[in-house]
Each structure stands twice: as structure tokens, then as C-alpha cells.
Design a protein around this motif. Structure first.
Motif, PDB file in Angstrom:
ATOM      1  N   ALA A  61       0.197   3.016   6.728  1.00 22.48           N
ATOM      2  CA  ALA A  61      -0.396   1.806   6.160  1.00 22.48           C
ATOM      3  C   ALA A  61      -0.549   0.736   7.242  1.00 22.48           C
ATOM      4  O   ALA A  61      -1.565   0.049   7.310  1.00 22.48           O
TER       5      ALA A  61
ATOM      6  N   VAL B  87      -9.648  -1.064   0.665  1.00 20.16           N
ATOM      7  CA  VAL B  87      -8.932  -0.088   1.484  1.00 20.16           C
ATOM      8  C   VAL B  87      -9.913   1.014   1.855  1.00 20.16           C
ATOM      9  O   VAL B  87     -10.427   1.704   0.968  1.00 20.16           O
TER      10      VAL B  87
ATOM     11  N   LEU C 205       0.821  -1.211   0.000  1.00 24.33           N
ATOM     12  CA  LEU C 205       0.000   0.000   0.000  1.00 24.33           C
ATOM     13  C   LEU C 205       0.854   1.260   0.000  1.00 24.33           C
ATOM     14  O   LEU C 205       0.484   2.278  -0.598  1.00 24.33           O
TER      15      LEU C 205
ATOM     16  N   THR D 219       2.458   1.558  -3.615  1.00 23.23           N
ATOM     17  CA  THR D 219       1.504   1.955  -4.656  1.00 23.23           C
ATOM     18  C   THR D 219       0.827   3.283  -4.314  1.00 23.23           C
ATOM     19  O   THR D 219      -0.198   3.629  -4.888  1.00 23.23           O
ATOM     20  N   ARG D 220       1.372   4.013  -3.343  1.00 24.36           N
ATOM     21  CA  ARG D 220       1.014   5.381  -3.024  1.00 24.36           C
ATOM     22  C   ARG D 220      -0.396   5.567  -2.465  1.00 24.36           C
ATOM     23  O   ARG D 220      -1.012   6.599  -2.657  1.00 24.36           O
ATOM     24  N   TYR D 221      -0.911   4.569  -1.748  1.00 28.40           N
ATOM     25  CA  TYR D 221      -2.178   4.768  -1.050  1.00 28.40           C
ATOM     26  C   TYR D 221      -1.954   5.443   0.294  1.00 28.40           C
ATOM     27  O   TYR D 221      -2.854   6.067   0.834  1.00 28.40           O
TER      28      TYR D 221
ATOM     29  N   ASP E 156      -7.926  -0.540 -10.251  1.00 24.14           N
ATOM     30  CA  ASP E 156      -8.910   0.070  -9.367  1.00 24.14           C
ATOM     31  C   ASP E 156     -10.306  -0.296  -9.857  1.00 24.14           C
ATOM     32  O   ASP E 156     -10.706   0.084 -10.951  1.00 24.14           O
TER      33      ASP E 156
ATOM     34  N   LEU F 119      -9.497  -2.811  -4.981  1.00 31.24           N
ATOM     35  CA  LEU F 119      -8.325  -2.954  -5.847  1.00 31.24           C
ATOM     36  C   LEU F 119      -8.089  -4.409  -6.179  1.00 31.24           C
ATOM     37  O   LEU F 119      -8.399  -5.293  -5.386  1.00 31.24           O
TER      38      LEU F 119
ATOM     39  N   THR G 100     -13.135   0.343  -7.953  1.00 33.29           N
ATOM     40  CA  THR G 100     -14.041   1.038  -7.045  1.00 33.29           C
ATOM     41  C   THR G 100     -15.257   1.529  -7.814  1.00 33.29           C
ATOM     42  O   THR G 100     -15.113   2.193  -8.842  1.00 33.29           O
TER      43      THR G 100
ATOM     44  N   ARG H  11      -1.692  -2.383  -9.933  1.00 33.86           N
ATOM     45  CA  ARG H  11      -3.025  -2.594  -9.384  1.00 33.86           C
ATOM     46  C   ARG H  11      -4.090  -2.129 -10.371  1.00 33.86           C
ATOM     47  O   ARG H  11      -3.829  -1.287 -11.226  1.00 33.86           O
TER      48      ARG H  11
ATOM     49  N   LYS I  42     -10.388   4.539   3.185  1.00 34.02           N
ATOM     50  CA  LYS I  42      -9.595   5.748   3.386  1.00 34.02           C
ATOM     51  C   LYS I  42     -10.465   6.949   3.043  1.00 34.02           C
ATOM     52  O   LYS I  42     -11.103   6.975   1.990  1.00 34.02           O
TER      53      LYS I  42
ATOM     54  N   TYR J  21     -12.063   1.823  -1.265  1.00 30.75           N
ATOM     55  CA  TYR J  21     -11.412   1.582  -2.545  1.00 30.75           C
ATOM     56  C   TYR J  21     -11.292   0.078  -2.744  1.00 30.75           C
ATOM     57  O   TYR J  21     -10.824  -0.635  -1.873  1.00 30.75           O
TER      58      TYR J  21
END
Length: 126
Positions: free
Chosen positions: A19, A49, A7, A10-12, A79, A58, A81, A77, A51, A56
Motif C-alpha cells: 500500500a 486506487v 488500504l 480494508t483488504r485492497y 465502492d 471509493l 467504481t 467503504r 490497481k 477503483y
């Protein structure tokens, strides 16, 4: 690769610690199961996820070796959503107008200053 590292890379989340905290609080699910930060992630896993009041969804396509640039995130990944998740989050944004309409309740500091200035102008000095 660990879920918290995935996470983060992958910049979440800005930091790996954020994380990990999300995992500990139960905001991260892998294949519909709440996981610990040390849980390994594999290609084909489905992540949820939570947030900013949005869930979200994934699909893990591949595992990065380290943190990747924003343009390269889609390689690792997918997305999935639904759009309804984002529409619902717009209703939950909190603002000053949500709690109190202008003109009701106790005046703000600026309102009190404006009232004082108005009353001072009306007085005539002898």
C-alpha cells in the motif's frame, strides 16, 4: 488513520508495504490529490486506487481499528467504481495469442518435437 493502513485494513493490498509503495508511485489519490503514505484519511473522503489497470473509486464511510474480514469491508467503504472501468480492463489482458497467432513465426519447442517425431516416422531403415 494513515492511508496505507486504511488500504491494508480494508483488504485492497495484502501488505501495508504494498500500500505504501502504491502511494509513493502515485497510484492513490484522496480527493483528487496524489498523497504520501502518511496522509490521514477521514470519513467522507473520496479515494481513487489504481490497481491492475483499474481505477477503483471509493468513499470512506468509517475507519476500522485493525484489519477486517472480507465480509466486513463494506461497513468501512462504499465502492463507486463505474462498470466501464472493469470492461476496459478486460481488453488489456495480455496473453500469448495477443502477441503471435498460432502457426506464425518461429515454432515452439513442442512444435519442433512434433516435427522431429513426424520426420523420424517417415524414414525407412534398411
Amino acid at each position: 488513520m494513515r492511508i496505507d493502513k486504511f488500504l491494508w485494513s480494508t483488504r485492497y493490498f495484502k501488505t501495508r508495504n504494498q500500500a505504501s509503495e502504491a502511494c509513493k508511485k502515485g497510484h492513490i489519490r484522496v480527493n483528487d490529490a496524489v498523497v504520501k503514505p502518511s496522509r490521514d484519511v477521514y470519513p467522507g473522503d473520496k479515494l481513487i486506487v489504481r490497481k491492475n489497470q483499474v481505477n477503483y473509486e471509493l468513499l470512506v464511510l468509517d475507519l476500522p481499528t485493525s484489519r477486517v474480514g472480507a465480509k466486513l469491508v463494506d461497513i468501512y467503504r462504499k465502492d463507486t467504481t463505474p462498470k466501464e472501468a472493469f470492461e476496459h480492463s478486460d481488453l488489456l489482458k495480455y496473453s500469448k495469442d495477443y502477441y503471435r497467432k498460432k502457426g506464425t513465426g518461429r515454432p515452439t519447442k513442442k512444435d519442433r518435437r512434433d516435427i522431429d517425431d513426424y520426420l523420424d516416422e517417415g524414414e525407412v531403415s534398411p
